[in-house]
Design a protein around this motif. Sequence first.
Motif, PDB file in Angstrom:
ATOM      1  N   MET A 125       4.605 -43.963  10.768  1.00 31.86           N
ATOM      2  CA  MET A 125       3.246 -43.531  11.073  1.00 31.86           C
ATOM      3  C   MET A 125       3.280 -42.313  11.999  1.00 31.86           C
ATOM      4  N   GLU A 126       4.142 -42.348  12.995  1.00 31.50           N
ATOM      5  CA  GLU A 126       4.277 -41.198  13.898  1.00 31.50           C
ATOM      6  C   GLU A 126       4.702 -39.955  13.121  1.00 31.50           C
ATOM      7  N   GLU A 127       5.635 -40.128  12.203  1.00 31.25           N
ATOM      8  CA  GLU A 127       6.122 -38.994  11.425  1.00 31.25           C
ATOM      9  C   GLU A 127       5.030 -38.396  10.551  1.00 31.25           C
ATOM     10  N   VAL A 128       4.277 -39.241   9.861  1.00 30.73           N
ATOM     11  CA  VAL A 128       3.242 -38.728   8.958  1.00 30.73           C
ATOM     12  C   VAL A 128       2.122 -38.065   9.748  1.00 30.73           C
ATOM     13  N   VAL A 129       1.755 -38.640  10.877  1.00 29.01           N
ATOM     14  CA  VAL A 129       0.735 -38.013  11.724  1.00 29.01           C
ATOM     15  C   VAL A 129       1.202 -36.623  12.148  1.00 29.01           C
ATOM     16  N   SER A 130       2.487 -36.495  12.517  1.00 30.81           N
ATOM     17  CA  SER A 130       3.030 -35.191  12.886  1.00 30.81           C
ATOM     18  C   SER A 130       3.025 -34.230  11.702  1.00 30.81           C
ATOM     19  N   GLU A 131       3.310 -34.740  10.507  1.00 30.89           N
ATOM     20  CA  GLU A 131       3.299 -33.891   9.310  1.00 30.89           C
ATOM     21  C   GLU A 131       1.891 -33.376   9.011  1.00 30.89           C
ATOM     22  N   VAL A 132       0.888 -34.221   9.208  1.00 28.50           N
ATOM     23  CA  VAL A 132      -0.492 -33.766   9.029  1.00 28.50           C
ATOM     24  C   VAL A 132      -0.841 -32.708  10.076  1.00 28.50           C
ATOM     25  N   ASP A 133      -0.405 -32.950  11.323  1.00 29.61           N
ATOM     26  CA  ASP A 133      -0.620 -31.955  12.385  1.00 29.61           C
ATOM     27  C   ASP A 133      -0.080 -30.593  11.959  1.00 29.61           C
ATOM     28  N   ASN A 134       1.175 -30.577  11.505  1.00 31.47           N
ATOM     29  CA  ASN A 134       1.817 -29.316  11.128  1.00 31.47           C
ATOM     30  C   ASN A 134       1.110 -28.653   9.951  1.00 31.47           C
ATOM     31  N   LEU A 135       0.695 -29.459   8.990  1.00 29.15           N
ATOM     32  CA  LEU A 135       0.014 -28.916   7.819  1.00 29.15           C
ATOM     33  C   LEU A 135      -1.311 -28.272   8.206  1.00 29.15           C
ATOM     34  N   LEU A 136      -2.086 -28.946   9.041  1.00 29.01           N
ATOM     35  CA  LEU A 136      -3.385 -28.410   9.453  1.00 29.01           C
ATOM     36  C   LEU A 136      -3.229 -27.187  10.339  1.00 29.01           C
ATOM     37  N   HIS A 137      -2.193 -27.200  11.184  1.00 27.77           N
ATOM     38  CA  HIS A 137      -1.969 -26.043  12.054  1.00 27.77           C
ATOM     39  C   HIS A 137      -1.531 -24.815  11.255  1.00 27.77           C
ATOM     40  N   SER A 138      -1.007 -25.032  10.049  1.00 28.03           N
ATOM     41  CA  SER A 138      -0.585 -23.896   9.223  1.00 28.03           C
ATOM     42  C   SER A 138      -1.758 -23.235   8.509  1.00 28.03           C
ATOM     43  N   SER A 139      -2.927 -23.855   8.566  1.00 22.68           N
ATOM     44  CA  SER A 139      -4.102 -23.269   7.902  1.00 22.68           C
ATOM     45  C   SER A 139      -4.589 -22.041   8.672  1.00 22.68           C
ATOM     46  N   ILE A 140      -5.349 -21.189   7.980  1.00 23.42           N
ATOM     47  CA  ILE A 140      -5.762 -19.900   8.521  1.00 23.42           C
ATOM     48  C   ILE A 140      -7.278 -19.847   8.639  1.00 23.42           C
ATOM     49  N   GLU A 141      -7.736 -19.311   9.773  1.00 19.11           N
ATOM     50  CA  GLU A 141      -9.177 -19.151   9.993  1.00 19.11           C
ATOM     51  C   GLU A 141      -9.711 -18.016   9.120  1.00 19.11           C
ATOM     52  N   THR A 142     -10.837 -18.259   8.446  1.00 23.08           N
ATOM     53  CA  THR A 142     -11.482 -17.234   7.606  1.00 23.08           C
ATOM     54  C   THR A 142     -12.971 -17.181   7.924  1.00 23.08           C
ATOM     55  N   ASP A 143     -13.649 -16.235   7.293  1.00 29.25           N
ATOM     56  CA  ASP A 143     -15.100 -16.104   7.507  1.00 29.25           C
ATOM     57  C   ASP A 143     -15.854 -17.325   7.005  1.00 29.25           C
ATOM     58  N   LEU A 144     -15.298 -17.986   6.004  1.00 28.34           N
ATOM     59  CA  LEU A 144     -15.973 -19.143   5.412  1.00 28.34           C
ATOM     60  C   LEU A 144     -15.565 -20.471   6.053  1.00 28.34           C
ATOM     61  N   GLY A 145     -14.562 -20.438   6.908  1.00 27.85           N
ATOM     62  CA  GLY A 145     -14.069 -21.670   7.546  1.00 27.85           C
ATOM     63  C   GLY A 145     -12.576 -21.581   7.783  1.00 27.85           C
ATOM     64  N   ARG A 146     -11.803 -22.412   7.055  1.00 27.99           N
ATOM     65  CA  ARG A 146     -10.344 -22.336   7.130  1.00 27.99           C
ATOM     66  C   ARG A 146      -9.789 -22.498   5.718  1.00 27.99           C
ATOM     67  N   GLU A 147      -8.613 -21.917   5.508  1.00 28.02           N
ATOM     68  CA  GLU A 147      -7.958 -22.037   4.217  1.00 28.02           C
ATOM     69  C   GLU A 147      -6.470 -22.319   4.413  1.00 28.02           C
ATOM     70  N   PHE A 148      -5.914 -23.085   3.480  1.00 29.39           N
ATOM     71  CA  PHE A 148      -4.477 -23.334   3.487  1.00 29.39           C
ATOM     72  C   PHE A 148      -3.750 -22.126   2.912  1.00 29.39           C
ATOM     73  N   SER A 149      -2.569 -21.834   3.464  1.00 26.28           N
ATOM     74  CA  SER A 149      -1.792 -20.708   2.963  1.00 26.28           C
ATOM     75  C   SER A 149      -1.303 -20.950   1.545  1.00 26.28           C
ATOM     76  N   ASN A 150      -1.068 -22.220   1.170  1.00 28.27           N
ATOM     77  CA  ASN A 150      -0.606 -22.548  -0.177  1.00 28.27           C
ATOM     78  C   ASN A 150      -1.722 -23.078  -1.076  1.00 28.27           C
ATOM     79  N   GLY A 151      -2.950 -22.895  -0.634  1.00 31.14           N
ATOM     80  CA  GLY A 151      -4.078 -23.256  -1.465  1.00 31.14           C
ATOM     81  C   GLY A 151      -4.121 -24.725  -1.852  1.00 31.14           C
ATOM     82  N   GLU A 152      -4.308 -24.981  -3.141  1.00 27.21           N
ATOM     83  CA  GLU A 152      -4.486 -26.338  -3.645  1.00 27.21           C
ATOM     84  C   GLU A 152      -3.264 -27.212  -3.384  1.00 27.21           C
ATOM     85  N   ASP A 153      -2.061 -26.605  -3.366  1.00 29.98           N
ATOM     86  CA  ASP A 153      -0.847 -27.397  -3.110  1.00 29.98           C
ATOM     87  C   ASP A 153      -0.923 -28.088  -1.748  1.00 29.98           C
ATOM     88  N   ASP A 154      -1.444 -27.392  -0.747  1.00 31.11           N
ATOM     89  CA  ASP A 154      -1.565 -27.993   0.587  1.00 31.11           C
ATOM     90  C   ASP A 154      -2.654 -29.058   0.610  1.00 31.11           C
TER      91      ASP A 154
END
Length: 387
Positions: A125-154
């Motif tokens: 559980m600790e590992e998966v929570v950390s993986e979600v943290d890393n995934l969300l932190h990799s997202s990019i702020e945009t005018d419309l909100g936020r977007e993942f760098s890998n799009g639908e794959d993320d």
Amino acid sequence: MDLSEALDQFDRTAANLNLLEGLWQQYKLYIPENPAFDLDTPEIDQLRRDYADAANSLPSIEGYRVDPELLALDDYSQMLLDAHEIYELSAFRSVYDFMQEPEKQIGEYKHRFSKARRRLVRRRMEEVVSEVDNLLHSSIETDLGREFSNGEDDWVALREKITEINRLRGSATIRATRLRDLYRHIRFAEPHDLHDIVTQDWPNVRTALIDLVFEGEPRVIQVDDLQDLVESEPGGAVSSKLAWQLLDQETFERLVFEILRNTKSYENVELLMKTKAPDRGRDISATRVFIDEVNGTERRSVVFQCKHWLTKSIGVKEILVLLEELKLWSRTFVEVFVVTSGSFTQDAVDWREEREMNDESPRVYFWPDTHLEHVLATRPAIRSAYF
């Protein structure tokens, strides 16, 4: 056996436990409130056999098992008749307690089952929570909100991780007020949904999940009455020195995590997993809060790097390696805290002081064992949970 197979065994046990509880609920409806005989029909006998089969199917938990034998209804009637003849409150109370014994045993088993399952999934559980943290932190702020760098794959990866989290927590209830919002935003998967997930949904759900993982268990206390200790007037000096050798690297990291989680000047405390690091070591990130009544509140992004070293002091070389490891993260940290259960070399102390004089970034702070012992001296609840 891997974790998935182990969870299957727990799921099977939970199903049998539900069956057992249902059989008991059926049987208790037939238990007489007043003496009456010839109640044990073939259907009742079959119900008792089914109960025994279900109880025997449950594996023991630390040696504890549910008694598979239910008392016959005529035996309950005889106990009631005997209590009426004695006509003492204690006799009726004994009969009542005996009638409730199967329910008490089922309750005890459920309690042990819940604790065992929580221990089973804690690390993952600790590992998966950390993986979600890393995934969300990799997202990019945009005018419309936020977007993942890998799009639908993320988005697919996020859905899979949230599904795994649900599998890990099972039927355990978490105190998250934005869980449904998280599911809804993942389903729609628009930039504004990701923005809400990062800023509102996940922080709320994450805190509830960490509370579930770190849900404490009572400490063993060696006295029955604390007043006896007071009256014995114990003397001697009180030491703050801690037995660091009792901890391993993982437990040491969790200790530092708990200190930060329970300190008001730190927010958004996250236990991170460095998936690209060869040792898969973990850092702890947080937001350090400075409250100034004149200038307002300032928040700094900080990281804690934990080293459970007992026989070797941390030197300049090791610290430079730690600073290089920060490049594994996609975010920038303003301050770096190097935390150890040991000490730092004099060269390392001089290096840090010179770096501070030159106002180099990120700022580096040292937490040796003596500092941790000082911190834990005023946090007895955390201290007692680890030592």
